[in-house]
Design an enzyme around this catalytic site. Structure first.
Site, PDB file in Angstrom:
ATOM      1  N   GLN A 127      64.076  80.734  37.073  1.00 18.59           N
ATOM      2  CA  GLN A 127      63.351  81.997  37.242  1.00 18.59           C
ATOM      3  C   GLN A 127      64.269  83.175  37.577  1.00 18.59           C
ATOM      4  O   GLN A 127      64.076  84.276  37.075  1.00 18.59           O
ATOM      5  CB  GLN A 127      62.279  81.847  38.316  1.00 18.59           C
ATOM      6  CG  GLN A 127      60.958  81.421  37.684  1.00 18.59           C
ATOM      7  CD  GLN A 127      59.840  81.244  38.683  1.00 18.59           C
ATOM      8  OE1 GLN A 127      59.990  81.546  39.866  1.00 18.59           O
ATOM      9  NE2 GLN A 127      58.724  80.735  38.222  1.00 18.59           N
ATOM     10  N   SER A 133      61.953  88.146  30.999  1.00 20.36           N
ATOM     11  CA  SER A 133      60.866  88.629  31.864  1.00 20.36           C
ATOM     12  C   SER A 133      61.260  89.913  32.576  1.00 20.36           C
ATOM     13  O   SER A 133      60.453  90.853  32.671  1.00 20.36           O
ATOM     14  CB  SER A 133      60.477  87.568  32.889  1.00 20.36           C
ATOM     15  OG  SER A 133      59.840  86.499  32.244  1.00 20.36           O
ATOM     16  N   TYR A 228      54.228  80.693  26.339  1.00 22.99           N
ATOM     17  CA  TYR A 228      54.106  81.596  25.197  1.00 22.99           C
ATOM     18  C   TYR A 228      52.871  81.279  24.353  1.00 22.99           C
ATOM     19  O   TYR A 228      52.394  80.150  24.327  1.00 22.99           O
ATOM     20  CB  TYR A 228      55.337  81.467  24.301  1.00 22.99           C
ATOM     21  CG  TYR A 228      56.620  81.910  24.957  1.00 22.99           C
ATOM     22  CD1 TYR A 228      56.834  83.254  25.257  1.00 22.99           C
ATOM     23  CD2 TYR A 228      57.628  81.000  25.258  1.00 22.99           C
ATOM     24  CE1 TYR A 228      58.013  83.674  25.845  1.00 22.99           C
ATOM     25  CE2 TYR A 228      58.811  81.411  25.843  1.00 22.99           C
ATOM     26  CZ  TYR A 228      59.000  82.745  26.135  1.00 22.99           C
ATOM     27  OH  TYR A 228      60.172  83.159  26.717  1.00 22.99           O
TER      28      TYR A 228
HETATM   29  P1  NAD Z   1      55.600  87.325  24.976  1.00 20.88           P
HETATM   30  O1  NAD Z   1      56.467  88.514  25.224  1.00 20.88           O
HETATM   31  O2  NAD Z   1      56.064  86.291  24.024  1.00 20.88           O
HETATM   32  O3  NAD Z   1      54.189  87.864  24.414  1.00 20.88           O
HETATM   33  C1  NAD Z   1      53.486  88.889  25.051  1.00 20.88           C
HETATM   34  C2  NAD Z   1      52.019  88.539  25.086  1.00 20.88           C
HETATM   35  O4  NAD Z   1      51.454  88.670  23.775  1.00 20.88           O
HETATM   36  C3  NAD Z   1      51.711  87.120  25.540  1.00 20.88           C
HETATM   37  O5  NAD Z   1      50.906  87.159  26.701  1.00 20.88           O
HETATM   38  C4  NAD Z   1      50.969  86.520  24.364  1.00 20.88           C
HETATM   39  O6  NAD Z   1      49.958  85.610  24.755  1.00 20.88           O
HETATM   40  C5  NAD Z   1      50.383  87.762  23.721  1.00 20.88           C
HETATM   41  N1  NAD Z   1      49.897  87.593  22.343  1.00 20.88           N
HETATM   42  C6  NAD Z   1      50.447  86.896  21.320  1.00 20.88           C
HETATM   43  N2  NAD Z   1      49.658  86.979  20.221  1.00 20.88           N
HETATM   44  C7  NAD Z   1      48.600  87.776  20.567  1.00 20.88           C
HETATM   45  C8  NAD Z   1      47.458  88.252  19.866  1.00 20.88           C
HETATM   46  N3  NAD Z   1      47.227  87.942  18.606  1.00 20.88           N
HETATM   47  N4  NAD Z   1      46.584  89.029  20.543  1.00 20.88           N
HETATM   48  C9  NAD Z   1      46.793  89.355  21.844  1.00 20.88           C
HETATM   49  N5  NAD Z   1      47.851  88.941  22.551  1.00 20.88           N
HETATM   50  C10 NAD Z   1      48.750  88.164  21.916  1.00 20.88           C
HETATM   51  O7  NAD Z   1      55.178  86.603  26.307  1.00 20.88           O
HETATM   52  P2  NAD Z   1      55.696  86.784  27.803  1.00 20.88           P
HETATM   53  O8  NAD Z   1      55.160  88.042  28.329  1.00 20.88           O
HETATM   54  O9  NAD Z   1      57.167  86.611  27.860  1.00 20.88           O
HETATM   55  O10 NAD Z   1      55.055  85.521  28.528  1.00 20.88           O
HETATM   56  C11 NAD Z   1      53.747  85.109  28.395  1.00 20.88           C
HETATM   57  C12 NAD Z   1      53.351  84.288  29.626  1.00 20.88           C
HETATM   58  O11 NAD Z   1      54.366  83.337  29.952  1.00 20.88           O
HETATM   59  C13 NAD Z   1      53.198  85.117  30.894  1.00 20.88           C
HETATM   60  O12 NAD Z   1      52.054  85.808  31.027  1.00 20.88           O
HETATM   61  C14 NAD Z   1      53.336  84.030  31.950  1.00 20.88           C
HETATM   62  O13 NAD Z   1      52.113  83.390  32.175  1.00 20.88           O
HETATM   63  C15 NAD Z   1      54.294  83.075  31.334  1.00 20.88           C
HETATM   64  N6  NAD Z   1      55.619  83.222  31.974  1.00 20.88           N
HETATM   65  C16 NAD Z   1      56.100  82.142  32.659  1.00 20.88           C
HETATM   66  C17 NAD Z   1      57.334  82.249  33.299  1.00 20.88           C
HETATM   67  C18 NAD Z   1      57.872  81.083  34.088  1.00 20.88           C
HETATM   68  O14 NAD Z   1      57.203  80.100  34.168  1.00 20.88           O
HETATM   69  N7  NAD Z   1      59.067  81.175  34.621  1.00 20.88           N
HETATM   70  C19 NAD Z   1      58.083  83.418  33.223  1.00 20.88           C
HETATM   71  C20 NAD Z   1      57.563  84.491  32.512  1.00 20.88           C
HETATM   72  C21 NAD Z   1      56.323  84.383  31.889  1.00 20.88           C
END
Ligand code: NAD
Length: 372
Positions: A127, A133, A228
């Site tokens: 993390q 992130s 994702y």
């Molecule tokens: P990302 O940048 O890949 O995508 C951004 C967002 O777009 C995501 O929430 C995805 O669900 C959304 N998306 C994709 N297709 C879509 C569609 N057709 N319509 C609407 N939304 C759509 O993702 P991200 O922001 O890097 O991460 C997503 C999730 O991962 C976070 O919300 C969190 O829960 C998780 N996360 C976990 C960790 C960890 O465990 N260390 C760290 C960061 C994020």
């Protein structure tokens, strides 16, 4: 280890891979850090601050490239710089040559090793290294501000002697790291915020920020690996656009942040949908610099496009617009990564060592000139 920091050469890149603070962390752990003079200037970090942190300043990239075990970077490494790497040098950065972002052939010739931070597994131990992130958070904040600044209307509710101004209605599509930060920023500015995402964990996260989650008649997904989303079929996307259309038409500002790693950004807002928005409304598309096109059909990276009185702003390297804090967070991620990848002060370098560490195994895309 001898660690290098150069002035970034990728277009529109203002960030620096290590700041004095993060360089100082590596120096305290026994490493030496060499910084090209002026490397931090665009991120408001000057040479003196690096010197005070214990780093050595070099005038030219050549003075650094011949002396280091590890080069830290942010944007895509250019061909000329890669060609000057001492054979066997390791590079840590965000632009994986395996994904076509970087001079793959030259790096192979230099027997280089490349750790791509975008491949970081989303596990608890990683993390503090999660550069995607930290940079998405910066971009989401900035998107909220850009929407407020480009909209020729107020964001907050205002009750004045001249009458009441209703709050702006902001719609955020994609509620991951960037989207949640865009929601929080628009809320702080007083807008009424709605959001939508396809992952089934998104509604709770959106509501926890005081925004309304749009439950649409579209298929939702359990988060895939790393949290994702997965790519949707063209039919599912078309149904989603249809369900979103009335909410887009009613919004003063639409902020789009939807992404699927390694795939084209989902097209969520078509020209036809933009034409139904009120004149003066804005769309801020954070996905605009995806090489296959952004979330809005009309967005162009780094440009403001006007269509039927609606302004569409396409993001282009948005974290660089807040280069100071983006670099501080990125540098902290970088220092945490480098420290975690060392054993007795030396970077993991054999296939066995790399395979034995979950983070190294995921991030190492090139090992001593061989793609993995
Ligand atoms: P990302 O940048 O890949 O995508 C951004 C967002 O777009 C995501 O929430 C995805 O669900 C959304 N998306 C994709 N297709 C879509 C569609 N057709 N319509 C609407 N939304 C759509 O993702 P991200 O922001 O890097 O991460 C997503 C999730 O991962 C976070 O919300 C969190 O829960 C998780 N996360 C976990 C960790 C960890 O465990 N260390 C760290 C960061 C994020």
């Amino acid at each position: 280890m001898q660690i290098g920091v150069l002035t970034e050469t990728a277009p529109y890149e203002r960030r620096v891979a290590l700041t004095p603070e993060s360089a100082g962390r590596l120096i305290a752990a026994g490493h030496s850090v060499y910084v090209q003079s002026g490397a931090g200037r665009a991120a408001d970090e000057d040479d003196d601050a690096f010197r005070e942190a214990g780093a050595m300043i070099a005038r030219t990239p050549e003075e650094i490239l011949g002396n280091i075990d590890l080069l830290t970077g942010v944007g895509q490494l250019d061909q000329q710089t890669a060609a000057k790497l001492t054979p066997g040098t390791a590079v840590v950065g965000l632009a994986s040559p395996k994904e076509g972002r970087g001079p793959a052939g030259v790096l192979v010739d230099r027997h280089a090793t490349f750790f791509a931070l975008e491949q970081l597994p989303r596990i608890t131990r990683a993390q503090s290294m999660d550069a995607l992130s930290s940079q998405a958070m910066v971009a989401g904040y900035r998107a909220g501000l850009v929407a407020a600044e480009r909209l020729p209307r107020f964001f907050p509710l205002l009750m004045t002697a001249a009458g009441t101004v209703p709050p702006a209605r902001v719609l955020v599509l994609g509620a991951g790291v960037a989207g949640l930060q865009a929601i929080a920023t628009a809320k702080r500015l007083g807008a009424v915020v709605e959001a939508h995402d396809v992952r089934d964990s998104a509604p709770e996260e959106v509501r926890s920020l005081g925004a309304r989650f749009l439950t649409l008649d579209v298929e939702t997904q359990t988060s895939g690996s790393g949290g994702y989303a997965r790519e949707q079929s063209s039919d599912a996307l078309s149904r989603q656009r249809k369900a979103l259309a009335p909410y887009v038409a009613a919004a003063d500002a639409v902020i789009t942040t939807a992404a699927v790693p390694g795939k084209p950004a989902p097209l969520l807002v078509t020209a036809d949908m933009v034409e139904k928005m009120r004149p003066g409304s804005v769309v801020v598309d954070l996905a605009a610099d995806n090489p296959h096109g952004g979330n809005c059909e009309l967005s162009r990276p780094g440009e403001d496009v006007r269509h039927h009185g609606v302004l569409i702003h396409g993001g282009r390297n948005v974290p660089s617009e807040l280069a100071g804090h983006a670099s501080r967070l990125y540098g902290a991620n970088m220092a945490a990564f480098v420290l975690a990848m060392c054993r007795d002060g030396v970077l993991l370098s054999t296939p066995e060592e790399v395979a034995a560490d979950e983070i190294a195994a995921a991030c190492c895309v090139l090992l001593k000139g061989e793609f993995r």
